[in-house]
Motif scaffolding. Structure first.
Motif, PDB file in Angstrom:
ATOM      1  N   HIS A   8       0.861  -1.191   0.000  1.00 36.26           N
ATOM      2  CA  HIS A   8       0.000   0.000   0.000  1.00 36.26           C
ATOM      3  C   HIS A   8       0.891   1.232   0.000  1.00 36.26           C
ATOM      4  N   GLU A   9       0.472   2.252  -0.706  1.00 30.85           N
ATOM      5  CA  GLU A   9       1.235   3.505  -0.745  1.00 30.85           C
ATOM      6  C   GLU A   9       0.270   4.675  -0.651  1.00 30.85           C
ATOM      7  N   GLY A  10       0.439   5.490   0.390  1.00 27.40           N
ATOM      8  CA  GLY A  10      -0.395   6.654   0.588  1.00 27.40           C
ATOM      9  C   GLY A  10       0.402   7.927   0.402  1.00 27.40           C
ATOM     10  N   VAL A  14       4.536   4.340   3.067  1.00 23.92           N
ATOM     11  CA  VAL A  14       4.577   3.206   2.150  1.00 23.92           C
ATOM     12  C   VAL A  14       4.677   1.936   3.006  1.00 23.92           C
ATOM     13  N   ILE A  15       3.952   0.902   2.602  1.00 25.62           N
ATOM     14  CA  ILE A  15       3.916  -0.344   3.362  1.00 25.62           C
ATOM     15  C   ILE A  15       4.458  -1.465   2.480  1.00 25.62           C
ATOM     16  N   ILE A  37       6.115  -0.556   7.868  1.00 27.12           N
ATOM     17  CA  ILE A  37       5.398   0.695   7.619  1.00 27.12           C
ATOM     18  C   ILE A  37       6.431   1.813   7.709  1.00 27.12           C
ATOM     19  N   LEU A  38       6.663   2.506   6.612  1.00 28.25           N
ATOM     20  CA  LEU A  38       7.761   3.467   6.528  1.00 28.25           C
ATOM     21  C   LEU A  38       7.275   4.839   6.070  1.00 28.25           C
ATOM     22  N   VAL A  39       7.931   5.883   6.568  1.00 25.60           N
ATOM     23  CA  VAL A  39       7.694   7.249   6.099  1.00 25.60           C
ATOM     24  C   VAL A  39       8.284   7.374   4.701  1.00 25.60           C
ATOM     25  N   LYS A  40       7.544   7.962   3.771  1.00 24.48           N
ATOM     26  CA  LYS A  40       8.007   8.040   2.398  1.00 24.48           C
ATOM     27  C   LYS A  40       9.065   9.121   2.188  1.00 24.48           C
ATOM     28  N   PRO A 119      -4.513  -0.873   5.310  1.00 24.98           N
ATOM     29  CA  PRO A 119      -5.975  -0.932   5.182  1.00 24.98           C
ATOM     30  C   PRO A 119      -6.492  -2.209   5.848  1.00 24.98           C
ATOM     31  N   LEU A 120      -7.498  -2.068   6.709  1.00 21.70           N
ATOM     32  CA  LEU A 120      -7.985  -3.208   7.480  1.00 21.70           C
ATOM     33  C   LEU A 120      -8.451  -4.342   6.580  1.00 21.70           C
ATOM     34  N   SER A 121      -9.114  -4.011   5.485  1.00 26.96           N
ATOM     35  CA  SER A 121      -9.601  -5.054   4.578  1.00 26.96           C
ATOM     36  C   SER A 121      -8.440  -5.865   4.009  1.00 26.96           C
ATOM     37  N   LEU A 122      -7.325  -5.187   3.719  1.00 23.65           N
ATOM     38  CA  LEU A 122      -6.150  -5.884   3.204  1.00 23.65           C
ATOM     39  C   LEU A 122      -5.532  -6.765   4.275  1.00 23.65           C
TER      40      LEU A 122
END
Length: 226
Positions: A8-10, A14-15, A37-40, A119-122
């Protein structure tokens, strides 16, 4: 198959999941897919120095003073997280296209960073096809995050927090100098069983479990009993 994928990337995070081909050398966890889970915008070490690690760690007390001082976090950020962030910046990871690579694997949600940013669904889908998982969150008090209690342990920092988390239906994980009533010592510490085998820290899906562990890892010298 690649050894790592972007899950996932917001805007700010970035995950990334790693360990699909080359197993983690973390003897405590054993052979598990590691999710980071990392700061981009900056490297993990720079995120700590500038306080931007709050974007991935939230209110976790183990961040220390918010600028790298007095950290009691067990993660050696200058090693694996730094290496993975640099590999991502270099374009070495591609977006995940299928959950097939998670089928039958053990998964560690949050090798670094708080898993609630997935994301919880993921996360539920990954847990559903995996053969087991572990995970922890310091954000367990937030009403909007209560659905995570089936996947994650509430990471608590005092007996008072432990009692509150239990009352909300969370399983708990606590770093401390000794056990409280109803807590069991981490199996890795007790007899050397890796997390991939133990799988006790899997949230409250199968009932409430309460685990404790003595201070450990890189930040152990800065640990203060709450």
């Amino acid at each position: 198959m690649s050894n790592g994928y972007i899950l996932h990337e917001g805007t700010s995070r970035v995950i990334i999941a790693t360990g699909f081909e080359t197993p983690s050398d973390n003897r405590k966890t054993g052979d598990m897919i590691q999710i980071w889970i990392l700061v981009k915008s900056v490297s993990p070490t720079e995120a700590i120095r500038t306080g931007l690690d709050r974007l991935i760690c939230g209110s976790c007390v183990h961040r220390g003073d918010g600028h790298g001082g007095d950290r009691s976090c067990y993660v050696n950020v200058g090693k694996a997280p730094q290496k993975i962030w640099r590999a991502w910046k270099a374009g070495n990871y591609q977006p995940l296209r299928s959950l097939e690579c998670f089928v039958g694997r053990k998964v560690r949600f949050g090798a670094y960073g708080d898993p609630i940013h997935i994301p919880l669904s993921l996360a539920l889908a990954i847990a559903g096809v995996s053969s087991g998982h572990t995970g922890y969150t310091h954000q367990w008090r937030k009403p909007s995050l209560q659905p995570w209690k089936t996947l994650l342990m509430a990471s608590v920092d005092s007996i008072a927090e432990l009692v509150i988390a239990r009352s909300l239906g969370w399983s708990t994980f606590r770093v401390g100098s000794e056990a409280s009533v109803g807590e069991s010592l981490c199996e890795s510490t007790r007899i050397g069983t890796p997390c991939a085998v133990c799988q006790l820290c899997a949230g409250a899906r199968n009932g409430i479990e309460n685990v404790w562990i003595p201070p450990h890892g890189k930040g152990a010298t800065h640990f203060l009993e709450a």
